[in-house]
Write a protein that holds these residues in place. Structure first.
Motif, short mmCIF file in Angstrom:
data_model
loop_
_atom_site.label_atom_id
_atom_site.label_comp_id
_atom_site.label_asym_id
_atom_site.label_seq_id
_atom_site.Cartn_x
_atom_site.Cartn_y
_atom_site.Cartn_z
N ILE A 1 -3.56 12.00 5.31
CA ILE A 1 -4.27 11.28 6.37
C ILE A 1 -4.13 9.78 6.18
O ILE A 1 -4.07 9.01 7.15
CB ILE A 1 -5.76 11.68 6.39
N GLN A 2 -4.06 9.34 4.92
CA GLN A 2 -3.86 7.92 4.66
C GLN A 2 -2.60 7.41 5.34
O GLN A 2 -2.60 6.32 5.93
CB GLN A 2 -3.78 7.66 3.15
N PHE A 3 -1.53 8.17 5.27
CA PHE A 3 -0.28 7.72 5.87
C PHE A 3 -0.33 7.73 7.38
O PHE A 3 0.39 6.98 8.04
CB PHE A 3 0.90 8.55 5.33
N LEU A 4 -1.19 8.55 7.96
CA LEU A 4 -1.43 8.48 9.40
C LEU A 4 -2.11 7.15 9.74
O LEU A 4 -1.78 6.50 10.74
CB LEU A 4 -2.32 9.65 9.83
N VAL A 5 -3.05 6.73 8.89
CA VAL A 5 -3.72 5.44 9.08
C VAL A 5 -2.72 4.29 8.93
O VAL A 5 -2.70 3.34 9.73
CB VAL A 5 -4.87 5.28 8.07
N TYR A 6 -1.86 4.37 7.92
CA TYR A 6 -0.88 3.30 7.69
C TYR A 6 0.11 3.22 8.86
O TYR A 6 0.52 2.11 9.26
CB TYR A 6 -0.14 3.51 6.38
N GLY A 7 0.51 4.36 9.39
CA GLY A 7 1.39 4.35 10.55
C GLY A 7 0.72 3.70 11.75
O GLY A 7 1.34 2.91 12.48
N SER A 8 -0.55 4.00 11.95
CA SER A 8 -1.30 3.38 13.04
C SER A 8 -1.44 1.87 12.82
O SER A 8 -1.39 1.08 13.78
CB SER A 8 -2.69 4.02 13.15
N TYR A 9 -1.61 1.49 11.58
CA TYR A 9 -1.72 0.07 11.21
C TYR A 9 -0.45 -0.68 11.63
O TYR A 9 -0.53 -1.75 12.27
CB TYR A 9 -1.95 -0.02 9.70
N PHE A 10 0.72 -0.15 11.32
CA PHE A 10 1.97 -0.81 11.71
C PHE A 10 2.19 -0.73 13.22
O PHE A 10 2.83 -1.62 13.79
CB PHE A 10 3.16 -0.19 10.96
N ALA A 11 1.66 0.30 13.87
CA ALA A 11 1.76 0.38 15.32
C ALA A 11 0.97 -0.75 15.97
O ALA A 11 1.41 -1.32 16.99
CB ALA A 11 1.25 1.75 15.81
N VAL A 12 -0.19 -1.07 15.42
CA VAL A 12 -0.99 -2.19 15.94
C VAL A 12 -0.24 -3.51 15.75
O VAL A 12 -0.19 -4.36 16.66
CB VAL A 12 -2.37 -2.25 15.24
N GLN B 1 0.83 -1.20 0.00
CA GLN B 1 0.00 0.00 0.00
C GLN B 1 0.87 1.26 0.00
O GLN B 1 0.57 2.23 -0.70
CB GLN B 1 -0.92 -0.02 1.23
N ILE B 2 1.95 1.22 0.76
CA ILE B 2 2.87 2.37 0.80
C ILE B 2 3.52 2.56 -0.57
O ILE B 2 3.58 3.69 -1.10
CB ILE B 2 3.96 2.16 1.87
N LEU B 3 4.01 1.48 -1.18
CA LEU B 3 4.63 1.59 -2.50
C LEU B 3 3.66 2.15 -3.53
O LEU B 3 4.05 2.91 -4.42
CB LEU B 3 5.13 0.22 -2.97
N ASN B 4 2.41 1.79 -3.41
CA ASN B 4 1.42 2.19 -4.39
C ASN B 4 1.09 3.68 -4.30
O ASN B 4 0.77 4.31 -5.32
CB ASN B 4 0.14 1.37 -4.19
N TYR B 5 1.19 4.26 -3.10
CA TYR B 5 0.71 5.64 -2.91
C TYR B 5 1.78 6.63 -2.46
O TYR B 5 1.48 7.80 -2.28
CB TYR B 5 -0.45 5.64 -1.90
N VAL B 6 3.02 6.17 -2.28
CA VAL B 6 4.03 7.08 -1.74
C VAL B 6 4.36 8.21 -2.71
O VAL B 6 4.63 9.35 -2.29
CB VAL B 6 5.32 6.30 -1.35
N GLN B 7 4.32 7.95 -4.02
CA GLN B 7 4.60 9.03 -4.98
C GLN B 7 3.56 10.13 -4.91
O GLN B 7 3.86 11.31 -5.15
CB GLN B 7 4.68 8.47 -6.40
#
Length: 496
Positions: free
Chosen positions: A437-448, A294-300
């Motif tokens: 905001i998506q990357f805030l969600v992804y960061g929370s996802y890895f925190a879980v 998901q990160i690779l797909n949207y980081v650009q």
């Protein structure tokens, strides 16, 4: 082809060279780090919202839908046709990128790129059907490293052409189109394997024994597959004659061949995942790979949000090259780290998942593009380090065949998780969140993920210490000492 087969000492060289050439040119794509900037140009005239919410999710959905059918088809048709299909899909993808216009055309691009990624399994599995087991480790290293080198070289080349030669993104895609066309050309020269992992392999006594109680499995089989686990000796994997496929078709039992294969897969998976150690490493693999993709797909898109390509110079190619190189160094270093992975492996998963979460939070909160780049470098290197460990931990106790199956299921589960994430977070039918905001969600996802494995690792370490205290009095009265085989087996069995 028969000529190269008759020379055992050189039989692995020709297919390995051709496959490596295919891998190199298929990954030599200098335009890829600049995809979002290219789609945002006036020539394509696509908005960030269209790219984020309408175009990119198609890749996730198509990859999910295609993965399992392609996985089965790859083995059934014996790899080469699927590699050729991947080459054709590459060409269609970049033809549409060059000349297609509008959202619908770009959605078709993402569909064919989903076909490209789904057919990657053929690239990594092909070589195990045409070389003998003693060459597995060597050819695996060649095939995997050449793609890494090509991706790094392509990223550097793309950055140099953009920054120094001021080349337009359109011509970067022309170069990529030429490269993937060369890859397709080389795919045509791959020898056609005479056997495969599952559908066209000879039966073994081991599998016959394990399936003798099943009424549907009248004539079980054995095969070799993708991966780097424990290989069977050459004598245990006899060469499959060119007539095996025809014999299976002519036999009345061939009607149940597919059923036998799927039943065998089910039994293998049930046995593999009964190991708690393998189960938890696979669990981390699936969840982390979903987040990583998901990160690779949207980081650009995030980079373009932090520093719009129309208003500033971008260094996506350089960042991708450094990140890939850093990940390669980290993965290489794993081989020299001496750690009791049974005891401390899940603690490592927890700690590096914390690093992943922290780097994603950094990318969300910073307004500086260079800090955002640094967060991505940390994230990708950390993931590549851990996925290398996970691959080793899963492969070390599995045969090549079972590794292929576990890898395929883990990847499929990761795609299911990624699809759910895409629907909820990205898709316009879901929350349709802004990219930052998506990357805030992804960061929370890895925190879980980090929290789950931290609790699990604390439990493992505490249980091991308690067991050690219990074993100490018994060991002191054991004439063989605390390192006797019985004591070691008792401790190991209670670690997980």
């Amino acid at each position: 082809m028969d000529g190269y087969r008759t020379s055992p000492s050189n039989s692995w060289i020709y297919p390995t060279v051709i496959l490596c050439l295919f891998g190199f040119f298929s990954m030599m794509r200098p335009s890829e780090p600049f995809l979002i900037a290219y789609l945002s140009e006036p020539n394509k005239n696509l908005t960030t919202t269209q790219i984020t919410n309408e175009i990119l999710p198609v890749w996730t959905y198509s990859y999910l839908v295609l993965l399992l059918p392609v996985f089965v088809l790859t083995d059934y048709v014996r790899y080469k046709p699927v590699i050729v299909l991947q080459g054709i899909s590459f060409i269609i993808t970049w033809l549409l990128l060059l000349f297609g216009q509008g959202v619908t055309s770009m959605q078709v691009v993402e569909f064919f790129y989903g076909m490209v990624t789904a057919t990657e399994v053929a690239y990594y599995a092909y070589i195990y059907s045409v070389v003998s087991p003693e060459h597995y480790q060597k050819v695996s290293g060649y095939c995997r490293s050449v793609t890494l080198v090509a991706y790094t070289a392509a990223s550097v080349l793309g950055q140099l052409l953009v920054s120094l030669a001021n080349l337009s993104y359109f011509y970067l895609n022309v170069i990529t189109m030429a490269s993937v066309s060369v890859a397709f050309f080389f795919s045509l020269f791959l020898p056609m394997p005479k056997k495969s992992m599952f559908f066209h392999a000879k039966p073994s006594r081991e599998i016959k024994k394990s399936l003798s109680m099943s009424a549907v499995l009248a004539e079980p089989h054995e095969g070799e597959a993708l991966g780097c686990g424990k290989e069977k000796s050459t004598s245990e994997v006899p060469a499959t004659s060119g007539n095996v496929h025809d014999d299976q078709r002519s036999s009345p039992k061939a009607k149940n061949a597919t059923l036998r294969v799927f039943a065998q897969w089910f039994l293998d998976l049930k046995e593999c995942y009964s190991s708690k150690h393998l189960f938890y490493w696979s669990l981390w693999w699936a969840f982390s790979t979903a987040g990583f993709n998901q990160i690779l797909n949207y980081v650009q898109i995030l980079w373009d949000y932090k520093a719009p390509s129309q208003d500033s110079s971008i260094y996506n190619g350089a960042v991708e090259a450094i990140a890939t190189f850093g990940g390669a160094v980290a993965a290489f270093a794993v081989g020299y780290v001496k750690v009791n992975w049974d005891l401390l492996g899940e603690l490592a998963l927890a700690l590096f998942s914390v690093v992943n979460a922290g780097s994603l939070f950094l990318m969300h909160y910073t307004a500086n593009i260079w800090v955002c780049y640094a967060g991505y470098l940390i994230f990708k290197s950390s993931y590549m380090l851990l996925i290398t460990i996970a691959v080793f931990q899963i492969a070390v106790n599995l045969s090549v065949e079972r590794y292929a199956l576990v890898f395929g299921i883990n990847t499929f589960i990761a795609l299911v998780i990624q699809t759910i994430m895409t629907v909820i977070v990205v898709d316009q039918r879901g929350l349709n969140l802004q990219i930052s905001i998506q990357f805030l969600v992804y960061g929370s996802y890895f925190a879980v993920i980090a929290g789950i494995f931290l609790m699990r690792s604390i439990y493992i370490i505490y249980s091991a210490k308690c067991q050690k205290k219990v074993q100490s009095p018994a060991a002191s009265q054991n004439p063989e000492g605390p390192h006797s085989e019985e004591s070691r087996n008792t401790i190991v069995s209670t670690k997980l």
